[in-house]
Design a protein around this motif. Structure first.
Motif, PDB file in Angstrom:
ATOM      1  N   VAL A  41       0.828  -1.215   0.000  1.00 49.63           N
ATOM      2  CA  VAL A  41       0.000   0.000   0.000  1.00 49.63           C
ATOM      3  C   VAL A  41       0.862   1.265   0.000  1.00 49.63           C
ATOM      4  CG1 VAL A  41      -2.159  -0.956   0.878  1.00 49.63           C
ATOM      5  CG2 VAL A  41      -0.383  -0.355   2.505  1.00 49.63           C
ATOM      6  N   SER A  42       2.118   1.111  -0.407  1.00 51.45           N
ATOM      7  CA  SER A  42       3.005   2.287  -0.311  1.00 51.45           C
ATOM      8  C   SER A  42       2.586   3.409  -1.261  1.00 51.45           C
ATOM      9  CB  SER A  42       4.470   1.898  -0.509  1.00 51.45           C
ATOM     10  OG  SER A  42       4.609   1.127  -1.650  1.00 51.45           O
ATOM     11  N   LYS A  43       1.956   3.067  -2.395  1.00 51.00           N
ATOM     12  CA  LYS A  43       1.576   4.151  -3.335  1.00 51.00           C
ATOM     13  C   LYS A  43       0.479   5.038  -2.743  1.00 51.00           C
ATOM     14  CE  LYS A  43       3.221   2.854  -7.770  1.00 51.00           C
ATOM     15  NZ  LYS A  43       3.121   1.787  -8.748  1.00 51.00           N
ATOM     16  N   ILE A  44      -0.552   4.397  -2.176  1.00 45.91           N
ATOM     17  CA  ILE A  44      -1.648   5.225  -1.612  1.00 45.91           C
ATOM     18  C   ILE A  44      -1.153   5.957  -0.350  1.00 45.91           C
ATOM     19  CG2 ILE A  44      -2.871   3.429  -0.267  1.00 45.91           C
ATOM     20  CD1 ILE A  44      -5.490   4.779  -1.349  1.00 45.91           C
ATOM     21  N   HIS A  45      -0.243   5.329   0.393  1.00 44.89           N
ATOM     22  CA  HIS A  45       0.349   6.027   1.549  1.00 44.89           C
ATOM     23  C   HIS A  45       1.100   7.265   1.080  1.00 44.89           C
ATOM     24  CE1 HIS A  45       0.402   2.462   4.636  1.00 44.89           C
ATOM     25  NE2 HIS A  45      -0.806   2.858   4.312  1.00 44.89           N
ATOM     26  N   ALA A  46       1.855   7.113  -0.012  1.00 43.96           N
ATOM     27  CA  ALA A  46       2.651   8.245  -0.515  1.00 43.96           C
ATOM     28  C   ALA A  46       1.734   9.385  -0.978  1.00 43.96           C
ATOM     29  CB  ALA A  46       3.546   7.795  -1.657  1.00 43.96           C
ATOM     30  N   LEU A  47       0.530   9.031  -1.440  1.00 47.15           N
ATOM     31  CA  LEU A  47      -0.407  10.095  -1.848  1.00 47.15           C
ATOM     32  C   LEU A  47      -1.012  10.804  -0.632  1.00 47.15           C
ATOM     33  CD1 LEU A  47      -2.446   8.399  -4.741  1.00 47.15           C
ATOM     34  CD2 LEU A  47      -0.856  10.296  -4.952  1.00 47.15           C
ATOM     35  N   GLY A  48      -0.946  10.129   0.541  1.00 45.57           N
ATOM     36  CA  GLY A  48      -1.433  10.778   1.762  1.00 45.57           C
ATOM     37  C   GLY A  48      -2.605  10.096   2.433  1.00 45.57           C
ATOM     38  N   TRP A  49      -2.958   8.886   1.999  1.00 43.11           N
ATOM     39  CA  TRP A  49      -4.070   8.184   2.673  1.00 43.11           C
ATOM     40  C   TRP A  49      -3.563   6.956   3.410  1.00 43.11           C
ATOM     41  CZ3 TRP A  49      -6.178   3.324   2.942  1.00 43.11           C
ATOM     42  CH2 TRP A  49      -7.418   3.219   3.599  1.00 43.11           C
ATOM     43  N   ARG A  50      -4.074   6.712   4.624  1.00 41.70           N
ATOM     44  CA  ARG A  50      -3.869   5.414   5.267  1.00 41.70           C
ATOM     45  C   ARG A  50      -5.102   5.034   6.072  1.00 41.70           C
ATOM     46  NH1 ARG A  50       0.672   3.850   7.946  1.00 41.70           N
ATOM     47  NH2 ARG A  50       2.030   5.008   6.558  1.00 41.70           N
ATOM     48  N   HIS A  51      -5.261   3.743   6.338  1.00 42.94           N
ATOM     49  CA  HIS A  51      -6.458   3.285   7.051  1.00 42.94           C
ATOM     50  C   HIS A  51      -6.418   3.767   8.499  1.00 42.94           C
ATOM     51  CE1 HIS A  51      -3.675   0.288   8.600  1.00 42.94           C
ATOM     52  NE2 HIS A  51      -4.570  -0.050   9.479  1.00 42.94           N
ATOM     53  N   ARG A  52      -7.615   3.865   9.117  1.00 37.06           N
ATOM     54  CA  ARG A  52      -7.677   4.347  10.507  1.00 37.06           C
ATOM     55  C   ARG A  52      -8.152   3.275  11.462  1.00 37.06           C
ATOM     56  NH1 ARG A  52     -10.755   9.023   8.456  1.00 37.06           N
ATOM     57  NH2 ARG A  52      -9.229  10.569   7.795  1.00 37.06           N
ATOM     58  N   ILE A  53      -8.931   2.302  10.953  1.00 30.00           N
ATOM     59  CA  ILE A  53      -9.578   1.338  11.861  1.00 30.00           C
ATOM     60  C   ILE A  53      -8.750   0.056  11.915  1.00 30.00           C
ATOM     61  CG2 ILE A  53     -11.746   0.130  12.370  1.00 30.00           C
ATOM     62  CD1 ILE A  53     -13.160   2.191  10.522  1.00 30.00           C
ATOM     63  N   ASP A  54      -8.137  -0.234  13.074  1.00 31.73           N
ATOM     64  CA  ASP A  54      -7.354  -1.473  13.158  1.00 31.73           C
ATOM     65  C   ASP A  54      -8.317  -2.661  13.271  1.00 31.73           C
ATOM     66  OD1 ASP A  54      -7.614  -2.405  16.101  1.00 31.73           O
ATOM     67  OD2 ASP A  54      -7.240  -0.253  16.224  1.00 31.73           O
ATOM     68  N   LEU A  55      -7.795  -3.851  13.018  1.00 34.12           N
ATOM     69  CA  LEU A  55      -8.670  -5.027  12.894  1.00 34.12           C
ATOM     70  C   LEU A  55      -9.450  -5.304  14.182  1.00 34.12           C
ATOM     71  CD1 LEU A  55      -9.690  -7.288  11.096  1.00 34.12           C
ATOM     72  CD2 LEU A  55      -7.671  -8.634  11.709  1.00 34.12           C
ATOM     73  N   GLU A  56      -8.766  -5.186  15.319  1.00 38.05           N
ATOM     74  CA  GLU A  56      -9.442  -5.516  16.579  1.00 38.05           C
ATOM     75  C   GLU A  56     -10.625  -4.575  16.837  1.00 38.05           C
ATOM     76  OE1 GLU A  56      -6.249  -6.627  19.336  1.00 38.05           O
ATOM     77  OE2 GLU A  56      -7.794  -6.297  20.881  1.00 38.05           O
ATOM     78  N   SER A  57     -10.400  -3.270  16.699  1.00 31.66           N
ATOM     79  CA  SER A  57     -11.522  -2.340  16.932  1.00 31.66           C
ATOM     80  C   SER A  57     -12.565  -2.473  15.838  1.00 31.66           C
ATOM     81  CB  SER A  57     -11.100  -0.877  17.035  1.00 31.66           C
ATOM     82  OG  SER A  57      -9.747  -0.699  16.920  1.00 31.66           O
ATOM     83  N   GLY A  58     -12.117  -2.740  14.607  1.00 31.25           N
ATOM     84  CA  GLY A  58     -13.063  -2.902  13.502  1.00 31.25           C
ATOM     85  C   GLY A  58     -14.008  -4.065  13.755  1.00 31.25           C
ATOM     86  N   LEU A  59     -13.454  -5.169  14.280  1.00 31.64           N
ATOM     87  CA  LEU A  59     -14.313  -6.338  14.530  1.00 31.64           C
ATOM     88  C   LEU A  59     -15.300  -6.058  15.668  1.00 31.64           C
ATOM     89  CD1 LEU A  59     -11.845  -9.355  14.068  1.00 31.64           C
ATOM     90  CD2 LEU A  59     -13.608  -8.538  12.494  1.00 31.64           C
ATOM     91  N   LYS A  60     -14.870  -5.246  16.634  1.00 30.67           N
ATOM     92  CA  LYS A  60     -15.808  -4.881  17.719  1.00 30.67           C
ATOM     93  C   LYS A  60     -16.975  -4.080  17.148  1.00 30.67           C
ATOM     94  CE  LYS A  60     -12.660  -5.051  21.579  1.00 30.67           C
ATOM     95  NZ  LYS A  60     -11.483  -4.338  22.049  1.00 30.67           N
ATOM     96  N   LEU A  61     -16.652  -3.114  16.287  1.00 30.52           N
ATOM     97  CA  LEU A  61     -17.708  -2.297  15.662  1.00 30.52           C
ATOM     98  C   LEU A  61     -18.647  -3.172  14.829  1.00 30.52           C
ATOM     99  CD1 LEU A  61     -15.545   0.669  14.273  1.00 30.52           C
ATOM    100  CD2 LEU A  61     -17.221   0.801  16.133  1.00 30.52           C
ATOM    101  N   TYR A  62     -18.029  -4.097  14.134  1.00 30.19           N
ATOM    102  CA  TYR A  62     -18.764  -5.020  13.258  1.00 30.19           C
ATOM    103  C   TYR A  62     -19.745  -5.852  14.083  1.00 30.19           C
ATOM    104  CZ  TYR A  62     -18.638  -8.648   9.442  1.00 30.19           C
ATOM    105  OH  TYR A  62     -18.892  -9.518   8.409  1.00 30.19           O
ATOM    106  N   TYR A  63     -19.286  -6.372  15.209  1.00 34.57           N
ATOM    107  CA  TYR A  63     -20.128  -7.215  16.052  1.00 34.57           C
ATOM    108  C   TYR A  63     -21.240  -6.389  16.706  1.00 34.57           C
ATOM    109  CZ  TYR A  63     -21.496 -10.979  19.224  1.00 34.57           C
ATOM    110  OH  TYR A  63     -22.204 -11.945  19.890  1.00 34.57           O
TER     111      TYR A  63
END
Ligand code: GFB
Length: 312
Positions: free
Chosen positions: A281-303
């Motif tokens: 994901v280095s290209k999208i990172h270089a443009l200035g975007w990265r994900h915010r929701i880590d897997l553990e918190s994402g799964l909590k939200l999902y549940y």
């Protein structure tokens, strides 16, 4: 230079799907008019219906996330639908976008379009440099055709049609079909049911050894808006976290998320699919975007979302 989406009319077909509904949530934060259609309003496989929609609604921008999707079993069982429906949908939406003067279009591919035995992490330029994973080659070929269609319109007609390559997704409005869903939905509901029924164990398909990268769909929607504003080039850009986890460990994480205390068993008669498909994901990172929701918190939200749905 930033592309302005201010005051634009954005068409989001498939607006009640997992990605479509995440896009609607995200686009609320922008100064845009959203044209949301669902499969009940408009059959994207029908050229006349799509033409008529463009003629009447006149969208400025399109985010094409609508597709026939499913997990490893569905892909393997309904190959004609996965290649046929997706080719029809994307041909209609992309080809007519040019005819009706759409200013920018974003098409979503899928990380399963990369060759099965790619070097890791997978760079954008590895597309088409090897054989595909057989369980999902039908879907993958449709997605590759969609990316190529965008590139061809870019090259021949200078249309600002871009594509992105998301990794495996999860989040609200996921499909929870017991056989046809992707692994996050399948395991979330299976562990939840096992808890309720006080089962001793839960079965996970395959060996548990393959690795997958999971992105919360709200992060994907954010990346789509980011790319509309900041990306205008031919290669399909990878969107993911850049981190992966074995299916066995993912199952343990879901087990903890839902609070199941029994055992995990593996059904090795079920296919594993691709062993690994971690995106670079280095290209999208270089443009200035990265994900915010880590897997553990994402799964909590999902549940949490899943439980709220159960109570309705
Ligand atoms: O999510 P999934 O179906 O997608 O499966 P793919 C991921 C992994 O989880 C595979 C294992 O190794 C499965 O064997 N798995 C374990 C399960 N338990 C289960 C279960 O109960 N249900 C499911 N579905 N899997 C898809 C492609 O492949 O990836 C699609 O077929 C799409 O076309 C999607 O591109 C992103 O990652 O294997």
């Amino acid at each position: 230079m930033q592309f302005s989406i201010d005051n634009a009319k954005i068409w989001v077909p498939g607006a009640n799907g997992m990605v479509g509904s995440a896009l609607l949530r995200r686009l609320k934060k922008e100064n845009v008019e959203v044209l949301a259609t669902t499969r009940n309003d408009l059959d994207l496989r029908d050229t006349n219906e799509v033409n008529l929609f463009y003629k009447n609604a006149r969208p400025d921008l399109v985010i094409l996330a609508a597709a026939k999707v499913g997990g490893i079993h569905a892909n393997n069982t309904y190959p004609a639908d996965f290649i046929g429906d997706n080719l029809q949908i994307q041909n209609n939406v992309i080809v007519r976008a040019k005819k009706h003067g759409v200013k920018k279009l974003l098409f979503l591919g899928s990380s399963c379009s990369y060759p099965k035995n790619c070097s890791q992490p997978i760079k954008e330029e590895y597309l088409l440099n090897g054989p595909l994973e057989p369980t999902n080659e039908w879907y993958a070929i449709a997605k590759i055709a969609g990316i190529k269609l965008c590139q061809a319109y870019r090259k021949q007609y200078e249309c600002d049609f871009i594509s992105a390559m998301p990794t495996n997704l999860y989040g609200p409005m996921d499909s929870f079909h017991p056989e046809d869903s992707h692994v996050p939905a399948a395991l979330l509901s299976r562990f939840h049911d096992a808890c309720k029924k006080e089962q001793k164990s839960v079965t996970v398909w395959g060996t548990g050894k393959p690795l997958r990268e999971f992105l919360h769909v709200d992060d994907l929607a954010d990346a789509c808006v980011f790319l509309l504003k900041n990306y205008s080039d031919a290669p399909a850009l990878n969107i993911g976290t850049g981190e992966d986890i074995s299916i066995g460990d993912f199952a343990k994480l879901i087990k903890t998320t839902v609070g199941f205390s029994g055992d995990i068993e593996f059904d090795t008669s079920r296919p594993d699919g691709t062993f690994r498909k971690r995106l670079d994901v280095s290209k999208i990172h270089a443009l200035g975007w990265r994900h915010r929701i880590d897997l553990e918190s994402g799964l909590k939200l999902y549940y949490q979302w899943y439980l709220e749905g159960m109570m309705k």
